[in-house]
Design a protein around this motif. Structure first.
Motif, PDB file in Angstrom:
ATOM      1  N   ASP A 181       0.693  -1.064  -0.049  1.00  0.00           N
ATOM      2  CA  ASP A 181       0.096  -0.121   0.127  1.00  0.00           C
ATOM      3  C   ASP A 181       1.004   1.222   0.157  1.00  0.00           C
ATOM      4  O   ASP A 181       1.725   1.487   0.806  1.00  0.00           O
ATOM      5  N   ILE A 182       0.845   2.231  -0.959  1.00  0.00           N
ATOM      6  CA  ILE A 182       1.214   3.392  -0.943  1.00  0.00           C
ATOM      7  C   ILE A 182       0.288   4.417  -0.913  1.00  0.00           C
ATOM      8  O   ILE A 182      -0.621   4.875  -1.376  1.00  0.00           O
ATOM      9  N   ARG A 183       0.392   5.093   0.470  1.00  0.00           N
ATOM     10  CA  ARG A 183      -0.746   5.806   1.112  1.00  0.00           C
ATOM     11  C   ARG A 183      -0.808   7.211   0.278  1.00  0.00           C
ATOM     12  O   ARG A 183      -1.987   7.519   0.103  1.00  0.00           O
ATOM     13  N   SER A 184       0.194   7.796  -0.351  1.00  0.00           N
ATOM     14  CA  SER A 184       0.063   9.144  -0.729  1.00  0.00           C
ATOM     15  C   SER A 184       1.130   8.970  -1.718  1.00  0.00           C
ATOM     16  O   SER A 184       2.496   9.759  -1.398  1.00  0.00           O
ATOM     17  N   PRO A 185       1.186   8.452  -2.920  1.00  0.00           N
ATOM     18  CA  PRO A 185       2.102   8.410  -3.815  1.00  0.00           C
ATOM     19  C   PRO A 185       2.596   9.696  -4.191  1.00  0.00           C
ATOM     20  O   PRO A 185       1.854  10.779  -4.625  1.00  0.00           O
ATOM     21  N   GLY A 186       3.879   9.706  -4.421  1.00  0.00           N
ATOM     22  CA  GLY A 186       4.491  10.956  -4.870  1.00  0.00           C
ATOM     23  C   GLY A 186       5.217  10.665  -6.416  1.00  0.00           C
ATOM     24  O   GLY A 186       5.321   9.524  -6.692  1.00  0.00           O
ATOM     25  N   LEU A 187       5.536  11.672  -7.048  1.00  0.00           N
ATOM     26  CA  LEU A 187       6.190  11.595  -8.278  1.00  0.00           C
ATOM     27  C   LEU A 187       7.422  10.628  -8.266  1.00  0.00           C
ATOM     28  O   LEU A 187       7.915   9.652  -8.985  1.00  0.00           O
ATOM     29  N   GLY A 188       8.262  10.704  -6.787  1.00  0.00           N
ATOM     30  CA  GLY A 188       9.386   9.940  -6.753  1.00  0.00           C
ATOM     31  C   GLY A 188       8.860   8.380  -6.640  1.00  0.00           C
ATOM     32  O   GLY A 188      10.018   7.459  -6.699  1.00  0.00           O
ATOM     33  N   ASP A 189       7.867   7.991  -6.417  1.00  0.00           N
ATOM     34  CA  ASP A 189       7.501   6.743  -6.259  1.00  0.00           C
ATOM     35  C   ASP A 189       7.160   5.884  -7.361  1.00  0.00           C
ATOM     36  O   ASP A 189       6.999   4.683  -7.257  1.00  0.00           O
ATOM     37  N   ALA A 190       7.173   6.669  -8.422  1.00  0.00           N
ATOM     38  CA  ALA A 190       6.982   6.079  -9.946  1.00  0.00           C
ATOM     39  C   ALA A 190       8.339   5.052 -10.234  1.00  0.00           C
ATOM     40  O   ALA A 190       9.466   5.412  -9.710  1.00  0.00           O
ATOM     41  N   ALA A 191       7.908   3.588 -10.017  1.00  0.00           N
ATOM     42  CA  ALA A 191       9.023   2.641 -10.366  1.00  0.00           C
ATOM     43  C   ALA A 191       8.370   1.410 -10.453  1.00  0.00           C
ATOM     44  O   ALA A 191       7.170   1.186 -10.781  1.00  0.00           O
ATOM     45  N   MET A 192       9.293   0.502 -10.746  1.00  0.00           N
ATOM     46  CA  MET A 192       8.745  -1.051 -10.762  1.00  0.00           C
ATOM     47  C   MET A 192       8.710  -1.522  -9.407  1.00  0.00           C
ATOM     48  O   MET A 192       9.933  -1.469  -8.802  1.00  0.00           O
ATOM     49  N   TYR A 193       7.676  -2.352  -9.162  1.00  0.00           N
ATOM     50  CA  TYR A 193       7.666  -2.726  -7.701  1.00  0.00           C
ATOM     51  C   TYR A 193       7.852  -4.457  -7.993  1.00  0.00           C
ATOM     52  O   TYR A 193       6.873  -5.039  -8.643  1.00  0.00           O
ATOM     53  N   LEU A 194       8.797  -5.076  -7.396  1.00  0.00           N
ATOM     54  CA  LEU A 194       8.516  -6.469  -7.705  1.00  0.00           C
ATOM     55  C   LEU A 194       8.484  -7.320  -6.193  1.00  0.00           C
ATOM     56  O   LEU A 194       8.815  -6.791  -5.259  1.00  0.00           O
ATOM     57  N   CYS A 195       7.680  -8.119  -6.374  1.00  0.00           N
ATOM     58  CA  CYS A 195       7.487  -9.291  -5.130  1.00  0.00           C
ATOM     59  C   CYS A 195       8.174 -10.242  -5.249  1.00  0.00           C
ATOM     60  O   CYS A 195       8.389 -10.799  -6.485  1.00  0.00           O
ATOM     61  N   ALA A 196       8.704 -11.065  -4.285  1.00  0.00           N
ATOM     62  CA  ALA A 196       9.495 -12.182  -4.366  1.00  0.00           C
ATOM     63  C   ALA A 196       9.043 -13.108  -3.172  1.00  0.00           C
ATOM     64  O   ALA A 196       8.773 -12.550  -2.203  1.00  0.00           O
ATOM     65  N   THR A 197       9.502 -14.257  -3.252  1.00  0.00           N
ATOM     66  CA  THR A 197       9.255 -15.229  -2.270  1.00  0.00           C
ATOM     67  C   THR A 197      10.349 -16.064  -1.995  1.00  0.00           C
ATOM     68  O   THR A 197      11.385 -16.337  -2.883  1.00  0.00           O
ATOM     69  N   SER A 198      10.601 -16.793  -0.925  1.00  0.00           N
ATOM     70  CA  SER A 198      11.481 -17.838  -0.695  1.00  0.00           C
ATOM     71  C   SER A 198      11.049 -18.552   0.482  1.00  0.00           C
ATOM     72  O   SER A 198      10.280 -18.113   1.318  1.00  0.00           O
ATOM     73  N   ARG A 199      11.603 -19.879   0.601  1.00  0.00           N
ATOM     74  CA  ARG A 199      11.389 -20.742   1.552  1.00  0.00           C
ATOM     75  C   ARG A 199      12.637 -20.477   2.242  1.00  0.00           C
ATOM     76  O   ARG A 199      13.759 -21.010   1.888  1.00  0.00           O
ATOM     77  N   VAL A 200      12.467 -20.206   3.517  1.00  0.00           N
ATOM     78  CA  VAL A 200      13.666 -20.051   4.622  1.00  0.00           C
ATOM     79  C   VAL A 200      13.635 -21.103   5.792  1.00  0.00           C
ATOM     80  O   VAL A 200      12.330 -20.978   6.258  1.00  0.00           O
ATOM     81  N   THR A 201      14.550 -21.946   5.792  1.00  0.00           N
ATOM     82  CA  THR A 201      14.296 -22.851   6.816  1.00  0.00           C
ATOM     83  C   THR A 201      15.156 -22.376   8.080  1.00  0.00           C
ATOM     84  O   THR A 201      14.859 -23.436   9.386  1.00  0.00           O
ATOM     85  N   GLY A 202      15.715 -21.495   7.954  1.00  0.00           N
ATOM     86  CA  GLY A 202      16.233 -21.196   9.408  1.00  0.00           C
ATOM     87  C   GLY A 202      17.809 -21.667   9.339  1.00  0.00           C
ATOM     88  O   GLY A 202      18.581 -21.390  10.438  1.00  0.00           O
ATOM     89  N   SER A 203      18.045 -22.436   8.596  1.00  0.00           N
ATOM     90  CA  SER A 203      19.428 -23.132   8.455  1.00  0.00           C
ATOM     91  C   SER A 203      20.407 -21.649   8.277  1.00  0.00           C
ATOM     92  O   SER A 203      20.202 -21.257   7.411  1.00  0.00           O
ATOM     93  N   PRO A 204      21.743 -21.764   8.961  1.00  0.00           N
ATOM     94  CA  PRO A 204      22.590 -20.702   8.668  1.00  0.00           C
ATOM     95  C   PRO A 204      23.031 -20.534   6.825  1.00  0.00           C
ATOM     96  O   PRO A 204      23.306 -19.572   6.732  1.00  0.00           O
ATOM     97  N   VAL A 205      23.212 -21.776   6.583  1.00  0.00           N
ATOM     98  CA  VAL A 205      23.778 -21.831   5.189  1.00  0.00           C
ATOM     99  C   VAL A 205      22.760 -22.323   4.510  1.00  0.00           C
ATOM    100  O   VAL A 205      22.536 -23.940   4.509  1.00  0.00           O
TER     101      VAL A 205
END
Lengths: 110, 117
Positions: free
Chosen positions: B77-101
């Motif tokens: 949600d962008i509450r009050s978009p300004g001209l500087g907010d024009a951009a590409m917005y990327l969503c990403a997902t990952s499965r994180v198991t909590g393992s350090p590596v």
């Protein structure tokens, strides 16, 4: 804080020539690094990760802790390799976050 | 077999008019991320959800908010978009198991290009 530097914004080579995309990082501890690629009109995707020591699409990347580098290499570039390449270390402490470099746009000319 | 879906692909809004961008995933990943990418720049992480836990980046403006009502969906949600907010917005997902590596491969959506008039 981690930093990653990709010194070349643009890189142009001819088909069949070797290519090396540079990546330098600042990190303490054991780094984990990735290369992501974005082909024209496609989504950003993982190319390879250093821990698996794999070769993907002919690309390899070796982690050099002494030089703090993770350069991406391919001995014979192909036109379909033209894309935007991002080096991305994982942030420290086993975090689930990545820090993306500014990217290098590779153009392979026929 | 789309895995990370973003709607809409193109969004036009007016200066100051709230806008919501959507992301859904079929991967059942526990972590979802929102990035902002401006022309010729690297993707910049705005925030992410680790399961239900919201993690804001220190330099993300207050103007940007996020919701994750369930595992599959995440909204920007962008509450009050300004001209500087024009951009590409990327969503990403990952499965994180909590393992350090671990794996930590991130799967990206196609992005939503936001135009602010």
């Amino acid at each position: 804080a981690q930093r990653v530097t990709q010194p070349e914004k643009l890189l142009s080579v001819f088909k069949g020539a070797p290519v090396e995309l540079k990546c330098n990082y600042s990190y303490s501890g054991s780094p984990e690094l990735f290369w992501y690629v974005q082909y024209s009109r496609q989504r950003l995707q993982l190319l390879l990760r250093h821990i698996s020591r794999e070769s993907i699409k002919g690309f390899t990347a070796d982690l050099n802790k002494g030089e703090t580098s993770f350069h991406l290499k391919k001995p014979f570039a192909q036109e379909e390799d033209s894309a935007m390449y991002y080096c991305a270390p994982r942030t420290q402490g086993g975090s689930e976050k990545l820090v993306f470099g500014k990217g290098t746009k590779l153009t392979v000319n026929p | 077999d789309a895995m990370v879906i973003q709607n809409p692909r193109y969004q036009v809004t007016q200066f100051g008019k709230p806008v919501t961008l959507s992301c859904s995933q079929t991967l059942n990943h526990n972590v979802m991320y929102w990035y902002q990418q401006k022309s010729s720049q690297a993707p910049k992480l705005l925030f992410h959800y680790y399961d239900k836990d919201f993690n804001n980046e220190a330099d993300t403006p207050d103007n940007f908010q996020s919701r994750r009502p369930n595992t599959s969906f995440c909204f920007l949600d962008i509450r009050s978009p300004g001209l500087g907010d024009a951009a590409m917005y990327l969503c990403a997902t990952s499965r994180v198991t909590g393992s350090p590596v671990g794996d930590n491969e991130q799967f990206f959506g196609p992005g939503t290009r936001l135009t602010v008039l």
